[in-house]
Design a protein around this motif. Structure first.
Motif, PDB file in Angstrom:
ATOM      1  N   SER A 146       0.849  -1.189   0.000  1.00  0.00           N
ATOM      2  CA  SER A 146       0.000   0.000   0.000  1.00  0.00           C
ATOM      3  C   SER A 146       0.884   1.237   0.000  1.00  0.00           C
ATOM      4  O   SER A 146       1.853   1.310   0.746  1.00  0.00           O
ATOM      5  CB  SER A 146      -0.894   0.012   1.240  1.00  0.00           C
ATOM      6  OG  SER A 146      -1.625   1.217   1.297  1.00  0.00           O
ATOM      7  N   ARG A 147       0.532   2.196  -0.841  1.00  0.00           N
ATOM      8  CA  ARG A 147       1.273   3.466  -0.835  1.00  0.00           C
ATOM      9  C   ARG A 147       0.869   4.338   0.352  1.00  0.00           C
ATOM     10  O   ARG A 147       1.540   5.301   0.680  1.00  0.00           O
ATOM     11  CB  ARG A 147       1.030   4.212  -2.152  1.00  0.00           C
ATOM     12  CG  ARG A 147       1.711   3.549  -3.338  1.00  0.00           C
ATOM     13  CD  ARG A 147       1.527   4.363  -4.606  1.00  0.00           C
ATOM     14  NE  ARG A 147       0.171   4.257  -5.123  1.00  0.00           N
ATOM     15  CZ  ARG A 147      -0.222   3.460  -6.096  1.00  0.00           C
ATOM     16  NH1 ARG A 147       0.652   2.679  -6.675  1.00  0.00           N
ATOM     17  NH2 ARG A 147      -1.458   3.439  -6.504  1.00  0.00           N
ATOM     18  N   ASN A 148      -0.246   3.971   1.005  1.00  0.00           N
ATOM     19  CA  ASN A 148      -0.746   4.719   2.151  1.00  0.00           C
ATOM     20  C   ASN A 148       0.076   4.348   3.390  1.00  0.00           C
ATOM     21  O   ASN A 148      -0.038   3.232   3.911  1.00  0.00           O
ATOM     22  CB  ASN A 148      -2.229   4.407   2.361  1.00  0.00           C
ATOM     23  CG  ASN A 148      -2.822   5.092   3.565  1.00  0.00           C
ATOM     24  OD1 ASN A 148      -2.115   5.670   4.387  1.00  0.00           O
ATOM     25  ND2 ASN A 148      -4.135   5.023   3.676  1.00  0.00           N
ATOM     26  N   ASP A 178      -0.287   5.150   6.342  1.00  0.00           N
ATOM     27  CA  ASP A 178      -1.107   4.963   7.538  1.00  0.00           C
ATOM     28  C   ASP A 178      -1.869   3.633   7.518  1.00  0.00           C
ATOM     29  O   ASP A 178      -2.511   3.279   8.498  1.00  0.00           O
ATOM     30  CB  ASP A 178      -2.116   6.110   7.684  1.00  0.00           C
ATOM     31  CG  ASP A 178      -1.425   7.442   7.896  1.00  0.00           C
ATOM     32  OD1 ASP A 178      -0.356   7.461   8.540  1.00  0.00           O
ATOM     33  OD2 ASP A 178      -1.950   8.466   7.414  1.00  0.00           O
ATOM     34  N   PHE A 179      -1.790   2.916   6.400  1.00  0.00           N
ATOM     35  CA  PHE A 179      -2.532   1.661   6.290  1.00  0.00           C
ATOM     36  C   PHE A 179      -1.958   0.618   7.249  1.00  0.00           C
ATOM     37  O   PHE A 179      -0.749   0.448   7.362  1.00  0.00           O
ATOM     38  CB  PHE A 179      -2.484   1.118   4.862  1.00  0.00           C
ATOM     39  CG  PHE A 179      -3.180  -0.204   4.709  1.00  0.00           C
ATOM     40  CD1 PHE A 179      -4.567  -0.274   4.672  1.00  0.00           C
ATOM     41  CD2 PHE A 179      -2.456  -1.390   4.639  1.00  0.00           C
ATOM     42  CE1 PHE A 179      -5.212  -1.494   4.544  1.00  0.00           C
ATOM     43  CE2 PHE A 179      -3.099  -2.611   4.516  1.00  0.00           C
ATOM     44  CZ  PHE A 179      -4.478  -2.662   4.465  1.00  0.00           C
ATOM     45  N   ALA A 180      -2.862  -0.078   7.946  1.00  0.00           N
ATOM     46  CA  ALA A 180      -2.460  -1.151   8.856  1.00  0.00           C
ATOM     47  C   ALA A 180      -3.477  -2.274   8.752  1.00  0.00           C
ATOM     48  O   ALA A 180      -4.662  -2.041   8.491  1.00  0.00           O
ATOM     49  CB  ALA A 180      -2.392  -0.636  10.289  1.00  0.00           C
ATOM     50  N   LYS A 181      -3.009  -3.498   8.915  1.00  0.00           N
ATOM     51  CA  LYS A 181      -3.896  -4.664   8.930  1.00  0.00           C
ATOM     52  C   LYS A 181      -3.283  -5.674   9.885  1.00  0.00           C
ATOM     53  O   LYS A 181      -2.185  -6.177   9.646  1.00  0.00           O
ATOM     54  CB  LYS A 181      -4.034  -5.255   7.524  1.00  0.00           C
ATOM     55  CG  LYS A 181      -4.853  -6.524   7.463  1.00  0.00           C
ATOM     56  CD  LYS A 181      -6.308  -6.262   7.752  1.00  0.00           C
ATOM     57  CE  LYS A 181      -7.136  -7.522   7.597  1.00  0.00           C
ATOM     58  NZ  LYS A 181      -8.502  -7.373   8.038  1.00  0.00           N
ATOM     59  N   GLU A 182      -3.991  -5.927  10.980  1.00  0.00           N
ATOM     60  CA  GLU A 182      -3.475  -6.853  11.990  1.00  0.00           C
ATOM     61  C   GLU A 182      -3.184  -8.217  11.372  1.00  0.00           C
ATOM     62  O   GLU A 182      -3.999  -8.766  10.639  1.00  0.00           O
ATOM     63  CB  GLU A 182      -4.493  -7.004  13.128  1.00  0.00           C
ATOM     64  CG  GLU A 182      -3.959  -7.831  14.281  1.00  0.00           C
ATOM     65  CD  GLU A 182      -4.929  -7.920  15.450  1.00  0.00           C
ATOM     66  OE1 GLU A 182      -4.830  -8.907  16.184  1.00  0.00           O
ATOM     67  OE2 GLU A 182      -5.769  -7.009  15.608  1.00  0.00           O
ATOM     68  N   GLY A 183      -1.995  -8.725  11.644  1.00  0.00           N
ATOM     69  CA  GLY A 183      -1.596 -10.036  11.154  1.00  0.00           C
ATOM     70  C   GLY A 183      -0.880 -10.019   9.827  1.00  0.00           C
ATOM     71  O   GLY A 183      -0.340 -11.036   9.396  1.00  0.00           O
ATOM     72  N   ILE A 233       3.050  -5.159   6.168  1.00  0.00           N
ATOM     73  CA  ILE A 233       2.711  -4.063   5.253  1.00  0.00           C
ATOM     74  C   ILE A 233       4.000  -3.521   4.650  1.00  0.00           C
ATOM     75  O   ILE A 233       4.958  -3.232   5.381  1.00  0.00           O
ATOM     76  CB  ILE A 233       1.973  -2.916   5.976  1.00  0.00           C
ATOM     77  CG1 ILE A 233       0.793  -3.446   6.811  1.00  0.00           C
ATOM     78  CG2 ILE A 233       1.524  -1.851   4.985  1.00  0.00           C
ATOM     79  CD1 ILE A 233      -0.281  -4.159   6.036  1.00  0.00           C
ATOM     80  N   VAL A 234       4.032  -3.404   3.332  1.00  0.00           N
ATOM     81  CA  VAL A 234       5.162  -2.767   2.649  1.00  0.00           C
ATOM     82  C   VAL A 234       4.612  -1.649   1.778  1.00  0.00           C
ATOM     83  O   VAL A 234       3.491  -1.723   1.284  1.00  0.00           O
ATOM     84  CB  VAL A 234       6.005  -3.762   1.820  1.00  0.00           C
ATOM     85  CG1 VAL A 234       6.651  -4.821   2.709  1.00  0.00           C
ATOM     86  CG2 VAL A 234       5.190  -4.419   0.720  1.00  0.00           C
ATOM     87  N   HIS A 235       5.417  -0.607   1.609  1.00  0.00           N
ATOM     88  CA  HIS A 235       4.957   0.571   0.870  1.00  0.00           C
ATOM     89  C   HIS A 235       5.679   0.776  -0.453  1.00  0.00           C
ATOM     90  O   HIS A 235       5.394   1.747  -1.155  1.00  0.00           O
ATOM     91  CB  HIS A 235       5.112   1.815   1.753  1.00  0.00           C
ATOM     92  CG  HIS A 235       4.356   1.708   3.037  1.00  0.00           C
ATOM     93  ND1 HIS A 235       4.947   1.340   4.213  1.00  0.00           N
ATOM     94  CD2 HIS A 235       3.038   1.866   3.314  1.00  0.00           C
ATOM     95  CE1 HIS A 235       4.033   1.293   5.173  1.00  0.00           C
ATOM     96  NE2 HIS A 235       2.869   1.610   4.653  1.00  0.00           N
TER      97      HIS A 235
END
Length: 165
Positions: free
Chosen positions: A65-67, A69-74, A77-79
């Motif tokens: 995600s380019r965002n 602030d994006f988070a997802k438990e488990g 996340i790479v930008h």
């Protein structure tokens, strides 16, 4: 990295944020067979297409995600591609599959050495496409698994592509 996708005759993969067709034989017999126990990389929009936005079980889930602030438990996340490459370097024992969508495929196809393509012998209305490996000089068809007739009335074959050396 290995790209894995289901495409139609025109290398289409989706329409209006959804898969072209859901093929149980592909999802269980191909996708799960190759990706279970491994790492999958996909975009935030692809995550939104999963039932209740649940991560895929029995896999390390990496969401691009380019965002910031994006988070997802488990999930990891790479930008950026650089962050994914860093993850790959830090986890050399993991087999990493790129599973979509269109932007992620287009961004990462040149980082892949293999592609497993469920080639659906039908055409669908579409607005998202996988790079046509048959038209690229840096890719070659290595193997075709036997043709399968889906309960949905369309046949498909699993094609294995490799990057030319």
């Amino acid at each position: 990295m290995i790209a894995i996708a289901a495409v139609d005759k025109n290398w289409a993969i989706g329409n209006k944020g959804e898969l072209l067709i859901s093929l149980p034989e592909d999802q269980k017999g191909v996708f799960r067979k190759y990706t279970a126990g491994n790492t999958v990389v996909y975009g935030r929009k692809t995550l939104k297409t999963f039932k209740d936005e649940k991560l895929l079980p029995k896999r390390v889930n990496i969401v691009m995600s380019r965002n910031n602030d994006f988070a997802k438990e488990g999930a990891v996340i790479v930008h950026s591609v650089d962050e994914l490459k860093k993850y790959e370097a830090e986890h050399p024992e993991e087999q990493i599959f790129i599973i979509g969508g269109e932007t992620v495929y287009n961004t990462l196809i040149d980082s892949c050495d293999e592609a497993i393509i469920t080639f659906i012998k039908a055409e669908f209305e579409a607005d998202a496409y996988f790079p046509n490996l048959d038209e690229r000089s840096d890719w070659e068809l290595v193997d075709i698994e036997s043709e399968i007739m889906s309960e949905k009335g369309v046949s498909f074959e699993v094609r294995h592509y490799g990057r030319r050396k």
